[in-house]
Design an enzyme around this catalytic site. Structure first.
Site, PDB file in Angstrom:
ATOM      1  CE  LYS A 153      -3.468  -2.764   0.337  1.00 14.51           C
ATOM      2  NZ  LYS A 153      -3.838  -3.363  -0.932  1.00 14.51           N
ATOM      3  CG  ASP A 154      -0.770   4.575  -2.035  1.00 18.30           C
ATOM      4  OD1 ASP A 154      -1.672   3.705  -2.050  1.00 18.30           O
ATOM      5  OD2 ASP A 154      -0.457   5.252  -3.015  1.00 18.30           O
ATOM      6  CE  LYS A 155       7.870   6.706   3.900  1.00 12.31           C
ATOM      7  NZ  LYS A 155       9.281   7.049   3.661  1.00 12.31           N
TER       8      LYS A 155
END
Length: 615
Positions: free
Chosen positions: A242-244
């Site tokens: 998932k996105d940081k």
């Protein structure tokens, strides 16, 4: 703060169905008019920041150069704060990952109670200091506490420390005056050789839980958890990263790790929480998810109500080009696809150099550590200098130290497998993006003979040729552009029977890679390939526009805030700025940022978004 469920129905725009005025034109599938021809993506950056741009990636650098729609878009800032971007994973069964409970299952509590030492043996002040060691980034941090002369009492204290703080280790020391004391420090998990406890036969082999994280990378979060539990990252499995720069919730499975041990970590974890524990028989696998649900806040929106309406309804009705987003390629001047290209060329030394090479825009400590490697080629010296949060570099240097600085292949394989795979997959994505842009340039929005399409009955993602069909003059009218797929290059895929196939061979041969030899002798760098839809439309799209003044005030409640009852109902306030709040879901591997760029018509790169924050 904003919660979609709190918005009155009259104010909410539920647009899962197209507007009545377009119903005829969009039946059974939307047909794209001349107004929806592809246009070149234009990055509007000031000339004076051109020099700084040289060490940042922009969309054009990774093949993202077209738009699906022709409206002018509305200017907005994406991810002005990481809390403006919320992601919830949707499992294959349709379960949404939402953090709702931090407690362990009842059977874990029973075991814990049965084996629990007397925690009252620890002084509250000692507990606070030990908690500080857990949170500290200094691996050498320690605390000394007085101990009883009785060996039995000291043993009970050691057990209590291990029970409360499984990530710490303790030892008894004897002072010069003959009295005993206990020294507590962080445990080196790699040296832990204690016997594993027996696993109940009637329990699934995997503990499944929700990993909630704020502004943290998935693999970095897993690395932190594995070090605290003192097992390898290979024990943990997830469906996707998932996105940081976001607040995300996703499912993870851990092999034979008790939920009570994971739950005990919550006090010592920073920007990470673990919850919703259960036991299952099978581990998660990469790609085994239905998709992701997004709630996104776009700030400083510049546009009229009509312009916003046009942009969002266009995304709803016509979708977006399913490019791999900028997160796939990193943000610095050494993109991950370049490392992947070295791996596919079997240039192991080149890959090591790129991973450890100095780059612009990083923290001075990281830059200094990279320079030590360049100057000395001494993995031990570089390892000592690198900050502990630089997981990939730490694993790589540890491998170089163990196998020797010239044994680059074994050192690379010391990096966790999921991280290694990302490099080769990044190169695949880079090629795919460029092929899509070239196809749009030459073929436009029309299906042409020889195109690959997924059969209507096929379940996506398509993995086998049996689910595909070539476009012919006879079947052309049975499909739309939303059925069009292009292959990710690999040894186990078929290619279009038109000019597009030649583009793959030409593009990869220019990079020194033979398309016919992607079956590498090193399994992790063998690419079977796959198929990806060229166009995607978001599902269940809702939006609202809110006025605000202070950009530091969150407009969306997180899972953790709702769990702790810290969220408040949205209140309509006056302000000089307006925010566009969107909620929608996308299939697996589709990037919300690529959907957003169809609304804003702006570059989604980290560099360009930073320039907007400075305006």
């Amino acid at each position: 703060r904003y919660n979609m469920a709190d918005i009155p129905a009259a104010k909410r725009k539920k647009i899962s169905e197209p507007p009545a005025s377009l119903s005829t034109a969009l039946t059974p599938e939307p047909s794209l008019s001349d107004d929806f021809s592809c246009k070149e993506a234009v990055v509007d950056c000031d000339e004076e920041i051109g020099a700084e741009r040289s060490f940042y990636l922009l969309e054009n650098d990774v093949g993202i150069s077209k738009y699906l729609s022709s409206h002018k878009g509305v200017s907005a800032i994406l991810k002005q704060r990481f809390s403006d971007f919320h992601v919830h994973e949707i499992s294959r069964s349709g379960e949404v990952a939402v953090l709702q409970d931090l407690a362990s299952p009842n059977e874990d509590f029973a075991e814990l109670e049965e084996n629990s030492p007397d925690q009252s043996l620890l002084d509250p002040s000692d507990v606070e200091k030990l908690r500080g060691i857990v949170k500290s980034e200094d691996s050498k941090d320690f605390h000394v506490m007085p101990a009883e002369d009785s060996k039995e009492k000291r043993t009970e204290i050691h057990k209590a420390i291990k029970q409360i703080f499984p990530q710490l280790t303790s030892t008894t020391c004897k002072r010069e005056d003959g009295k005993h004391e206990i020294k507590v420090m962080k445990s080196k998990f790699a040296d832990d050789k204690r016997k594993k406890s027996k696993w109940p036969k009637d329990r699934g082999n995997y503990c499944k839980f929700v990993l909630y994280k704020e502004n943290r990378d998935t693999m970095a979060a897993i690395s932190v958890i594995s070090k605290m539990i003192r097992n390898g990252t290979g024990c943990y499995h997830y469906a996707g990263t998932k996105d940081k720069r976001a607040i995300t919730s996703q499912f993870v499975t851990a092999f034979r790790v008790k939920a009570a041990r994971l739950a005990a970590l919550n006090d010592g974890l920073q920007n990470i929480k673990l919850g919703n524990f259960s036991y299952v028989d099978e581990a998660l696998k990469l790609g085994y998810l239905q998709g992701n649900s997004f709630t996104i806040v776009l700030r400083s929106v510049k546009g009229s109500t009509e312009e916003i309406e046009t942009s969002v309804t266009s995304l709803r009705d016509y979708g977006f080009i399913n490019y791999f987003g900028m997160q796939r390629f990193g943000s610095g001047n050494i993109p991950t696809y370049q490392i992947g290209k070295c791996l596919l060329q079997c240039d192991w030394a080149g890959a090591v150099d790129l991973i450890l090479k100095p780059r612009e825009g990083e923290h001075p400590d990281v830059t200094a550590a990279r320079q030590i490697w360049v100057d000395t080629r001494d993995p031990e010296k570089a390892l000592q200098a690198f900050p502990k949060y630089r997981n990939v570099e730490i694993y790589l240097l540890t491998g170089l130290k163990r196998f020797g600085p010239t044994n680059c292949l074994n050192a690379i394989q010391h990096i966790p497998r999921n991280s290694r795979l990302l490099y080769a997959h990044s190169y695949q994505s880079y090629v795919w993006n460029r092929i899509v842009s070239q196809r749009l340039e030459e073929f436009g929005m029309d299906l042409v003979e020889g195109d690959l399409v997924k059969k209507r009955a096929a379940i996506f993602p398509v993995r086998e040729f049996a689910d595909l069909e070539y476009i012919t003059e006879e079947n052309k009218t049975a499909y739309t552009i939303y059925d069009l797929v292009l292959p990710l290059p690999g040894y186990d895929v078929v290619y279009p029977k038109n000019k597009a196939a030649e583009w793959y061979y030409k593009m990869m041969s220019e990079d020194g890679i033979d398309l016919g030899q992607l079956r590498n002798k090193i399994k992790d760098f063998s690419l079977p390939g796959g198929y990806r839809c060229v166009y995607v439309r978001p599902k269940s799209l809702e939006w609202t526009v809110e006025a605000y003044e202070d950009f530091t005030v969150p407009l969306v409640s997180s899972d953790l805030e709702q769990l702790q009852n810290k969220h408040t109902e949205v209140t309509i306030s006056k302000g000089s700025e307006q925010a566009l709040i969107l909620k929608f879901s996308l299939p697996s591997s589709s990037y919300a940022t690529m959907a957003i760029r169809e609304i804003t018509k702006m570059d989604t790169s980290t560099f360009h978004q930073k320039t907007l924050n400075n305006i």
